[in-house]
Design an enzyme around this catalytic site. Structure first.
Site, PDB file in Angstrom:
ATOM      1  N   CYS A  88     -71.618  12.234  23.699  1.00 23.77           N
ATOM      2  CA  CYS A  88     -72.685  11.343  24.161  1.00 23.77           C
ATOM      3  C   CYS A  88     -73.246  11.861  25.487  1.00 23.77           C
ATOM      4  O   CYS A  88     -72.577  11.789  26.517  1.00 23.77           O
ATOM      5  CB  CYS A  88     -72.106   9.929  24.309  1.00 23.77           C
ATOM      6  SG  CYS A  88     -73.145   8.762  25.196  1.00 23.77           S
ATOM      7  N   CYS A 145     -73.410   9.402  28.337  1.00 17.58           N
ATOM      8  CA  CYS A 145     -72.045   9.135  28.813  1.00 17.58           C
ATOM      9  C   CYS A 145     -71.615  10.214  29.806  1.00 17.58           C
ATOM     10  O   CYS A 145     -71.058   9.902  30.865  1.00 17.58           O
ATOM     11  CB  CYS A 145     -71.056   9.121  27.644  1.00 17.58           C
ATOM     12  SG  CYS A 145     -71.349   7.844  26.409  1.00 17.58           S
TER      13      CYS A 145
END
Length: 108
Positions: free
Chosen positions: A33, A36
């Site tokens: 991600c 993230c």
């Protein structure tokens, strides 16, 4: 020693969150991600700035799905602030540090 963001998993999640005498900011993330990963340096800086008043932990969803499922995390990155073992604030999506700091300020 400098404060760091600690990795936790399904096995030690409850101990890390419930066992802390401080508020705990939990970062639910995954290595694939991008947003993230972008949150990493922000959380590292916050761990340093709040050393002794806030614990910050990361939970990799690929390795530890149970904690995320238990707390209803369906989108990442997701930041959940726990105070006295209860979720008091939730932020979903990549956020600038100023937004995170404002969201958690009342609990520090």
């Amino acid at each position: 020693m400098t404060a760091t963001v600690r990795a936790v998993n399904d096995d030690d999640f409850d101990e890390a969150v419930q066992g802390s005498g401080r508020p705990v900011l939990v970062d639910f993330w995954a290595p694939w991600c991008g947003p993230c990963r972008a949150m990493g340096p922000i959380l590292d800086a916050m761990a340093e700035a709040h050393d002794g008043t806030l614990d910050i932990v990361k939970v990799n969803l690929d390795e530890s799905p149970q904690a995320a499922q238990k707390h209803g995390v369906s989108s990442i990155p997701a930041l959940l602030l726990f105070s006295r073992g209860e979720v008091v604030t939730t932020l979903v999506g990549a956020k600038p540090r100023t937004v995170i700091e404002k969201a958690i300020a009342a609990y520090l």
